[in-house]
Design a protein around this motif. Structure first.
Motif, PDB file in Angstrom:
ATOM      1  N   THR A 100     -14.024  45.792   6.813  1.00  0.00           N
ATOM      2  CA  THR A 100     -14.766  45.644   8.069  1.00  0.00           C
ATOM      3  C   THR A 100     -15.552  46.905   8.407  1.00  0.00           C
ATOM      4  OG1 THR A 100     -12.771  46.310   9.310  1.00  0.00           O
ATOM      5  CG2 THR A 100     -13.163  43.952   9.001  1.00  0.00           C
ATOM      6  N   GLY A 101     -15.077  48.065   7.932  1.00  0.00           N
ATOM      7  CA  GLY A 101     -15.838  49.292   8.164  1.00  0.00           C
ATOM      8  C   GLY A 101     -17.157  49.294   7.423  1.00  0.00           C
ATOM      9  N   GLU A 102     -17.145  48.789   6.195  1.00  0.00           N
ATOM     10  CA  GLU A 102     -18.363  48.742   5.386  1.00  0.00           C
ATOM     11  C   GLU A 102     -19.252  47.554   5.758  1.00  0.00           C
ATOM     12  OE1 GLU A 102     -16.985  48.605   1.391  1.00  0.00           O
ATOM     13  OE2 GLU A 102     -16.099  50.619   1.435  1.00  0.00           O
ATOM     14  N   HIS A 103     -18.620  46.430   6.170  1.00  0.00           N
ATOM     15  CA  HIS A 103     -19.379  45.208   6.482  1.00  0.00           C
ATOM     16  C   HIS A 103     -18.842  44.614   7.787  1.00  0.00           C
ATOM     17  CE1 HIS A 103     -20.809  45.482   2.335  1.00  0.00           C
ATOM     18  NE2 HIS A 103     -19.542  45.586   1.954  1.00  0.00           N
ATOM     19  N   PRO A 104     -19.270  45.147   8.937  1.00  0.00           N
ATOM     20  CA  PRO A 104     -18.687  44.719  10.220  1.00  0.00           C
ATOM     21  C   PRO A 104     -19.036  43.285  10.625  1.00  0.00           C
ATOM     22  CG  PRO A 104     -20.506  46.249  10.572  1.00  0.00           C
ATOM     23  CD  PRO A 104     -20.240  46.247   9.108  1.00  0.00           C
ATOM     24  N   ASP A 105     -20.025  42.667   9.977  1.00  0.00           N
ATOM     25  CA  ASP A 105     -20.463  41.330  10.385  1.00  0.00           C
ATOM     26  C   ASP A 105     -19.814  40.199   9.593  1.00  0.00           C
ATOM     27  OD1 ASP A 105     -22.168  42.467  12.275  1.00  0.00           O
ATOM     28  OD2 ASP A 105     -23.778  42.691  10.807  1.00  0.00           O
ATOM     29  N   LEU A 106     -18.854  40.493   8.743  1.00  0.00           N
ATOM     30  CA  LEU A 106     -18.216  39.457   7.936  1.00  0.00           C
ATOM     31  C   LEU A 106     -17.424  38.483   8.810  1.00  0.00           C
ATOM     32  CD1 LEU A 106     -16.791  41.548   4.946  1.00  0.00           C
ATOM     33  CD2 LEU A 106     -18.816  40.082   4.943  1.00  0.00           C
ATOM     34  N   ASP A 107     -17.428  37.223   8.392  1.00  0.00           N
ATOM     35  CA  ASP A 107     -16.582  36.201   9.027  1.00  0.00           C
ATOM     36  C   ASP A 107     -15.363  36.012   8.117  1.00  0.00           C
ATOM     37  OD1 ASP A 107     -15.383  34.058  10.193  1.00  0.00           O
ATOM     38  OD2 ASP A 107     -17.125  32.722  10.118  1.00  0.00           O
ATOM     39  N   ILE A 108     -14.231  36.583   8.521  1.00  0.00           N
ATOM     40  CA  ILE A 108     -13.048  36.633   7.657  1.00  0.00           C
ATOM     41  C   ILE A 108     -12.023  35.593   8.109  1.00  0.00           C
ATOM     42  CG2 ILE A 108     -11.151  38.075   6.823  1.00  0.00           C
ATOM     43  CD1 ILE A 108     -12.947  40.511   7.310  1.00  0.00           C
ATOM     44  N   SER A 109     -11.519  34.844   7.155  1.00  0.00           N
ATOM     45  CA  SER A 109     -10.398  33.927   7.387  1.00  0.00           C
ATOM     46  C   SER A 109      -9.235  34.361   6.504  1.00  0.00           C
ATOM     47  CB  SER A 109     -10.790  32.487   7.059  1.00  0.00           C
ATOM     48  OG  SER A 109     -11.857  32.041   7.877  1.00  0.00           O
ATOM     49  N   ILE A 110      -8.028  34.331   7.048  1.00  0.00           N
ATOM     50  CA  ILE A 110      -6.833  34.689   6.279  1.00  0.00           C
ATOM     51  C   ILE A 110      -6.051  33.416   5.977  1.00  0.00           C
ATOM     52  CG2 ILE A 110      -4.698  36.039   6.227  1.00  0.00           C
ATOM     53  CD1 ILE A 110      -5.908  37.987   8.153  1.00  0.00           C
ATOM     54  N   HIS A 111      -5.715  33.233   4.701  1.00  0.00           N
ATOM     55  CA  HIS A 111      -4.936  32.064   4.270  1.00  0.00           C
ATOM     56  C   HIS A 111      -3.452  32.377   4.494  1.00  0.00           C
ATOM     57  CE1 HIS A 111      -3.929  28.419   2.442  1.00  0.00           C
ATOM     58  NE2 HIS A 111      -4.828  28.378   1.457  1.00  0.00           N
ATOM     59  N   LEU A 112      -2.784  31.550   5.294  1.00  0.00           N
ATOM     60  CA  LEU A 112      -1.396  31.808   5.655  1.00  0.00           C
ATOM     61  C   LEU A 112      -0.381  31.156   4.720  1.00  0.00           C
ATOM     62  CD1 LEU A 112      -1.647  31.325   9.539  1.00  0.00           C
ATOM     63  CD2 LEU A 112      -1.812  33.448   8.229  1.00  0.00           C
ATOM     64  N   SER A 113      -0.818  30.212   3.891  1.00  0.00           N
ATOM     65  CA  SER A 113       0.143  29.447   3.086  1.00  0.00           C
ATOM     66  C   SER A 113       0.654  30.170   1.845  1.00  0.00           C
ATOM     67  CB  SER A 113      -0.461  28.096   2.692  1.00  0.00           C
ATOM     68  OG  SER A 113      -0.763  27.343   3.853  1.00  0.00           O
ATOM     69  N   PRO A 114      -0.203  30.851   1.070  1.00  0.00           N
ATOM     70  CA  PRO A 114       0.321  31.509  -0.145  1.00  0.00           C
ATOM     71  C   PRO A 114       1.156  32.739   0.211  1.00  0.00           C
ATOM     72  CG  PRO A 114      -2.091  31.272  -0.213  1.00  0.00           C
ATOM     73  CD  PRO A 114      -1.661  31.015   1.177  1.00  0.00           C
ATOM     74  N   GLY A 115       2.022  33.139  -0.699  1.00  0.00           N
ATOM     75  CA  GLY A 115       2.798  34.364  -0.510  1.00  0.00           C
ATOM     76  C   GLY A 115       4.090  34.129   0.237  1.00  0.00           C
ATOM     77  N   THR A 116       4.724  35.209   0.629  1.00  0.00           N
ATOM     78  CA  THR A 116       6.037  35.156   1.273  1.00  0.00           C
ATOM     79  C   THR A 116       5.893  35.042   2.795  1.00  0.00           C
ATOM     80  OG1 THR A 116       6.140  37.558   1.542  1.00  0.00           O
ATOM     81  CG2 THR A 116       6.969  36.651  -0.538  1.00  0.00           C
ATOM     82  N   PRO A 117       6.972  34.640   3.490  1.00  0.00           N
ATOM     83  CA  PRO A 117       6.931  34.628   4.964  1.00  0.00           C
ATOM     84  C   PRO A 117       6.573  35.991   5.557  1.00  0.00           C
ATOM     85  CG  PRO A 117       8.836  33.409   4.169  1.00  0.00           C
ATOM     86  CD  PRO A 117       8.226  34.061   2.972  1.00  0.00           C
ATOM     87  N   SER A 118       6.990  37.070   4.912  1.00  0.00           N
ATOM     88  CA  SER A 118       6.640  38.404   5.409  1.00  0.00           C
ATOM     89  C   SER A 118       5.130  38.617   5.368  1.00  0.00           C
ATOM     90  CB  SER A 118       7.338  39.480   4.563  1.00  0.00           C
ATOM     91  OG  SER A 118       8.731  39.310   4.576  1.00  0.00           O
ATOM     92  N   MET A 119       4.491  38.141   4.308  1.00  0.00           N
ATOM     93  CA  MET A 119       3.035  38.270   4.192  1.00  0.00           C
ATOM     94  C   MET A 119       2.340  37.444   5.271  1.00  0.00           C
ATOM     95  SD  MET A 119       2.764  38.034   0.029  1.00  0.00           S
ATOM     96  CE  MET A 119       3.402  39.341  -1.028  1.00  0.00           C
ATOM     97  N   THR A 120       2.865  36.266   5.547  1.00  0.00           N
ATOM     98  CA  THR A 120       2.301  35.421   6.596  1.00  0.00           C
ATOM     99  C   THR A 120       2.424  36.086   7.954  1.00  0.00           C
ATOM    100  OG1 THR A 120       2.871  33.433   5.339  1.00  0.00           O
ATOM    101  CG2 THR A 120       2.427  33.150   7.685  1.00  0.00           C
ATOM    102  N   ALA A 121       3.607  36.657   8.251  1.00  0.00           N
ATOM    103  CA  ALA A 121       3.834  37.290   9.547  1.00  0.00           C
ATOM    104  C   ALA A 121       2.888  38.464   9.773  1.00  0.00           C
ATOM    105  CB  ALA A 121       5.285  37.754   9.651  1.00  0.00           C
ATOM    106  N   VAL A 122       2.746  39.306   8.761  1.00  0.00           N
ATOM    107  CA  VAL A 122       1.849  40.463   8.881  1.00  0.00           C
ATOM    108  C   VAL A 122       0.403  40.002   9.052  1.00  0.00           C
ATOM    109  CG1 VAL A 122       0.899  42.451   7.652  1.00  0.00           C
ATOM    110  CG2 VAL A 122       3.362  42.051   7.646  1.00  0.00           C
ATOM    111  N   SER A 123       0.015  38.956   8.330  1.00  0.00           N
ATOM    112  CA  SER A 123      -1.351  38.444   8.437  1.00  0.00           C
ATOM    113  C   SER A 123      -1.649  37.949   9.842  1.00  0.00           C
ATOM    114  CB  SER A 123      -1.563  37.310   7.426  1.00  0.00           C
ATOM    115  OG  SER A 123      -1.437  37.780   6.098  1.00  0.00           O
ATOM    116  N   ILE A 124      -0.693  37.255  10.452  1.00  0.00           N
ATOM    117  CA  ILE A 124      -0.899  36.754  11.816  1.00  0.00           C
ATOM    118  C   ILE A 124      -1.020  37.915  12.798  1.00  0.00           C
ATOM    119  CG2 ILE A 124       0.182  35.484  13.710  1.00  0.00           C
ATOM    120  CD1 ILE A 124       1.369  33.592  11.615  1.00  0.00           C
ATOM    121  N   LEU A 125      -0.150  38.904  12.661  1.00  0.00           N
ATOM    122  CA  LEU A 125      -0.183  40.042  13.579  1.00  0.00           C
ATOM    123  C   LEU A 125      -1.521  40.784  13.501  1.00  0.00           C
ATOM    124  CD1 LEU A 125       3.411  41.486  13.107  1.00  0.00           C
ATOM    125  CD2 LEU A 125       2.480  40.514  15.201  1.00  0.00           C
TER     126      LEU A 125
END
Length: 505
Positions: A100-125
């Motif tokens: 985001t520092g290099e490209h502040p105008d990006l539209d970013i979506s985070i996928h919550l399904s792959p990975g571990t529950p810990s990865m999902t929790a951190v992504s939501i936060l």
């Protein structure tokens, strides 16, 4: 139109879908969460976080691009465990910060399904608070879809976190560490400071002497008590001694005790600090202030584990762990003959260097907000109390200052400002008035010494922060004029820097 980015961890189900891991018999896998989302939703790029072997990741991307021609970016992450919240947070936050520092105008979506529950929790936060992303999840039935997280972390949960953290931060700011201090009481989100904490945790479980170095107000006593409470000596005495406050002719008596009649005025036996700490920990604050004759006697105690009370020829065995702390440059003192080298190496087994607040990137805003909440709570029962908040311009001044007195100075400044402020908002003028000016030493360079290393990027950020704040103040917040004053190529560059440095308009 902004570029659409899907950020996702590479998970087990995705590897199984690509036949890169064995499936359980009868287990329906389908496309896996990532390809399932890409079939339903449109993105320009896939940014794939992973801690797997690069060869396996390359094979997965080869398989994926057979079904979808999306541009894929591989992002290797070093995780001690796929459920280690600290490592996961550092990986995701670090990548999103750079992106985001290099490209502040990006539209970013985070996928919550792959990975571990810990990865999902951190992504939501991170997605709900710091980066304001969208979220995607996948099911075998529906494939990928955008989802809404139906709560506001800042509004609903942070106030409760603040309430629990008040006492911890107040004690740290006042430099009075709680008796029950533990490493969890040390509040930080700075990776470098977190590494210092991990070192301290390792020192704690070893029965060795330790030396904690750092500027005044950085929390050396808090670390000492946390080490004691995480050691096998927990529950035993923890004795704090300010070596610089003991008169030179009373140091032996204070440290080792004396017997009745040992000297004029010794009307009874006295227990010294070493004897009082027997079985526990002795914290020698301002260790570098010890006079040289006391250094010799202290060295013997550390070598042989025995003391002699003043006036008593009989040695007494003590079991004491010594943790020393200093804000002096002991290496320089040794070179100039003011401190014994053998004593230094006897104590400096476990060595910790606490960074000053100006080098703890990301912690200043956190501490300001929590300390103000603590100050408001402490003053709530006083006559004429008005709950105070800090204006945006006042925060920018705080962010532009180096805080040579560290957290102790920060707390004192905020407390004074809350007293001076006549309304419920602390203005930039209140903060300026509350700051205690320091005389400038014309013979001393304002640049820090390199020593054993420094954070040059942090120093550059401090310089940018100071001049941006001054420029905005000079032009009454007009960003176009500030851009010209600072010699920046365009308005957007200034905006990007302000976002990166947490400078608010």
């Amino acid at each position: 139109m902004s570029k659409q980015i899907l950020l996702a961890w590479l998970g087990i189900a995705d590897l199984k879908a690509a036949s890169l891991l064995p499936n359980n018999v009868g287990e329906p896998i389908g496309d896996g969460p990532i390809l399932g989302a890409l079939k339903n939703l449109s993105f320009d790029e896939l940014h794939l976080l992973h801690d797997q072997d690069q060869q396996k990741v390359t094979a997965y991307l080869d398989w994926l691009t057979q079904s979808n021609t999306i541009k894929a970016v591989s992002i290797p992450c070093a995780l001690r465990s796929p459920i280690d919240f600290g490592d996961i947070h550092q990986a995701v936050d670090g990548y999103l910060k750079n992106l985001t520092g290099e490209h502040p105008d990006l539209d970013i979506s985070i996928h919550l399904s792959p990975g571990t529950p810990s990865m999902t929790a951190v992504s939501i936060l991170l997605g709900k608070t710091k980066y304001n992303t969208r979220f995607v999840q996948s099911t075998k039935e529906k494939g990928g879809e955008f989802v809404t997280i139906p709560f506001d972390i800042s509004a609903e949960f942070v106030p409760q976190l603040v309430k629990r953290a008040d006492q911890k931060l107040s004690e740290l700011a006042l430099d009075h560490a709680p008796t029950s201090a533990a490493f969890s009481d040390i509040i930080t989100q700075n990776p470098d400071f977190q590494r210092v904490i991990r070192k301290a945790e390792k020192i704690a479980v070893r029965n060795v002497s330790a030396l904690i170095m750092g500027e005044s107000g950085t929390g050396k006593e808090l670390f000492a008590k946390a080490i004691h409470n995480a050691s096998q000596r927990k529950g035993k005495p923890f004795i704090t001694v300010n070596c610089g406050a003991i008169p030179k002719d009373l140091i032996d008596s204070a440290l080792f005790g004396h017997i009745k009649g040992a000297f004029t005025g010794a009307i009874s036996n006295k227990t010294g600090f070493f004897e009082a700490a027997d079985g526990g920990t002795l914290f020698l604050d301002e260790f570098g202030e010890l006079p040289q004759d006391a250094q010799v006697r202290l060295l013997r105690v550390l070598q042989y584990g025995e003391i002699n009370k003043v006036g008593d020829s009989k040695a007494q065995i003590v079991d004491v762990r010594v943790i020393a702390a200093t804000n002096r440059n002991l290496a320089q003192d040794i070179a100039e003959g003011r401190f014994r080298e053998d004593l230094f190496y006897r104590v400096a087994i476990g060595v910790l260097t606490l960074p000053p607040l100006r080098e703890r990137s990301g912690d200043l805003v956190l501490l300001v907000d929590h300390l103000m909440t603590s100050i408001n709570r402490e003053a709530s029962n006083q006559p004429g109390y008005i709950n105070k908040k800090i204006s945006v311009k006042a925060k920018n001044i705080i962010l532009s200052y180096a805080w040579p007195g560290n957290i102790r100075e920060l707390h004192g400044t905020l407390l004074r400002a809350s007293i001076w402020a006549e309304s419920d908002t602390i203005s930039e003028f209140d903060i300026k008035e509350a700051m205690i000016s320091r005389p400038v030493n014309g013979n001393k360079s304002e640049l820090p010494e390199i020593g054993s290393g420094l954070d040059i990027q942090g120093l550059l950020d401090d310089i940018k922060r100071q001049y941006i704040t001054k420029a905005l103040a000079q032009v009454a917040g007009n960003k176009k004029k500030a851009t010209t004053l600072l010699g920046l190529p365009n308005y957007q560059t200034l905006s990007n820097w302000m976002d990166k440095l947490n400078i608010q308009e």
